[in-house]
Design a protein around this motif. Structure first.
Motif, PDB file in Angstrom:
ATOM      1  N   ARG A  98     -88.707 -23.933 -49.055  1.00 23.40           N
ATOM      2  CA  ARG A  98     -89.966 -24.593 -49.436  1.00 23.40           C
ATOM      3  C   ARG A  98     -91.098 -24.185 -48.503  1.00 23.40           C
ATOM      4  O   ARG A  98     -92.223 -23.902 -48.957  1.00 23.40           O
ATOM      5  CB  ARG A  98     -89.783 -26.116 -49.417  1.00 23.40           C
ATOM      6  N   ASN A  99     -90.823 -24.163 -47.198  1.00 21.46           N
ATOM      7  CA  ASN A  99     -91.854 -23.757 -46.242  1.00 21.46           C
ATOM      8  C   ASN A  99     -92.328 -22.333 -46.510  1.00 21.46           C
ATOM      9  O   ASN A  99     -93.537 -22.044 -46.456  1.00 21.46           O
ATOM     10  CB  ASN A  99     -91.307 -23.845 -44.816  1.00 21.46           C
ATOM     11  N   TYR A 102     -94.393 -22.191 -49.782  1.00 27.79           N
ATOM     12  CA  TYR A 102     -95.691 -22.839 -49.556  1.00 27.79           C
ATOM     13  C   TYR A 102     -96.606 -21.938 -48.734  1.00 27.79           C
ATOM     14  O   TYR A 102     -97.776 -21.739 -49.069  1.00 27.79           O
ATOM     15  CB  TYR A 102     -95.471 -24.173 -48.838  1.00 27.79           C
TER      16      TYR A 102
END
Length: 322
Positions: A98-99, A102
């Protein structure tokens, strides 16, 4: 007449045969020249990649790489005694994924927008344009580790110049720990990445702008078309292939980001990327098999997302776009 027609047909057949023979000889010559490069690429990139993929199916440990066993897909996903184990069941891996996504989406979007604006400005004629073009490339020319360390000092909460400036302007009441605050760490990393990589996007887009035909703009000027309409109806469609290629290159870099995040925030879970996660497993935990599985999964994610982006954008890199 019939004899002349037959002669022409035979002559055409001979010419066609010669062209085919010439084409085949050129192809053979091209492969001959490419063979050394392809061999070096296979040894430098292909062999390590294949070995990493293989280790992902083993329980290899960094302390003794000569002794390991083949365990199949256990590093990726395994069900044992009512519990799921492996990368796909690891919340830390999904947090890193996710990081990374993003970071890639936000940073590449900002860099593309700013790069387009800078490229349009640098494409105009004004005194000192050459010097300004060279100056804009300085952040991109600085090695990533050096720029990350430089920004780490600038963002320091006690003696960083950024906090000093904001305190002097009255924008903040107390120093801010930019890279240690969970709410600000990712924003700080993105800010540094945008500062460093926007010149790269501007350079590629500027190259596309300088190849545009001038007759379209002269016709639009004669017809009195508003500059905003000229940009959206002429400039933007014509430089779309250049923008797409620039975004693809930058997206590949952003998805495998490691050095910038690791130097600024180390192994912090708030900013950990997939590359940082793989490095942690490989080096800190010495789990070569598990870390290789994470690296392999990262490679697959990048490959799949790149193919999806190319297909969705309908970019034909060989013909310059469609």
């Amino acid at each position: 007449m019939a004899r002349q027609s037959t002669i022409r047909t035979e002559a055409a057949a001979v010419v066609t045969t010669r062209h085919l023979s010439l084409g085949r000889s050129r192809v053979r010559a091209a492969w001959l020249f490419l063979a050394p490069m392809l061999l070096v690429l296979l040894l430098v990139a292909g062999w390590p990649l294949a070995r990493t993929i293989y280790f992902g199916f083993t329980d290899a440990d960094l302390s003794d790489l000569s002794s390991y066993e083949f365990i199949g897909f256990a590093n990726y996903l395994e069900y044992d005694e009512g519990e799921w184990y492996g990368l796909l069941a690891d919340p830390d891996w999904w947090n890193a994924a996710r990081n990374t996504l993003y970071f890639a989406v936000i940073s590449v979007s900002i860099e593309t927008t700013l790069g387009l604006i800078i490229a349009l400005a640098l494409n105009a004629s004004f005194p000192g344009r050459s010097i300004l073009r060279a100056a804009v490339l300085i952040p991109w020319a600085i090695p990533t580790v050096v720029s990350a360390k430089m920004w780490g000092w600038m963002l320091h909460d006690q003696f960083g110049v950024l906090n000093d400036m904001l305190l002097g302007l009255g924008i903040i009441a107390q120093p801010v720990a930019w890279t240690a605050d969970p709410d600000l760490a990712m924003a700080a990393v993105i800010m540094v990445d945008v500062w460093k990589t926007t010149p790269f996007m501007a350079l590629l887009i500027l190259a596309g702008l300088q190849m545009l035909p001038s007759d379209c703009y002269e016709a639009a000027r004669v017809d009195g078309v508003h500059p905003v309409k000229v940009f959206f109806r002429i400039t933007l469609p014509l430089i779309r292939p250049a923008i797409m290629v620039a975004v693809i290159f930058r997206l590949l870099d952003a998805l495998r980001i490691f050095d910038l995040i690791y130097v600024l925030t180390s192994n912090s879970a708030d900013t950990m990327s997939m590359s940082v996660y793989a490095r942690q497993q490989l080096v800190d935990f010495q789990a070569v098999g598990y870390g290789s599985a994470a690296s392999t999964l990262l490679f697959m994610v990048i490959a799949v997302l790149t193919v999806i982006y190319i297909v969705a954008g309908r970019v034909n890199l060989g013909e310059g776009g469609r």
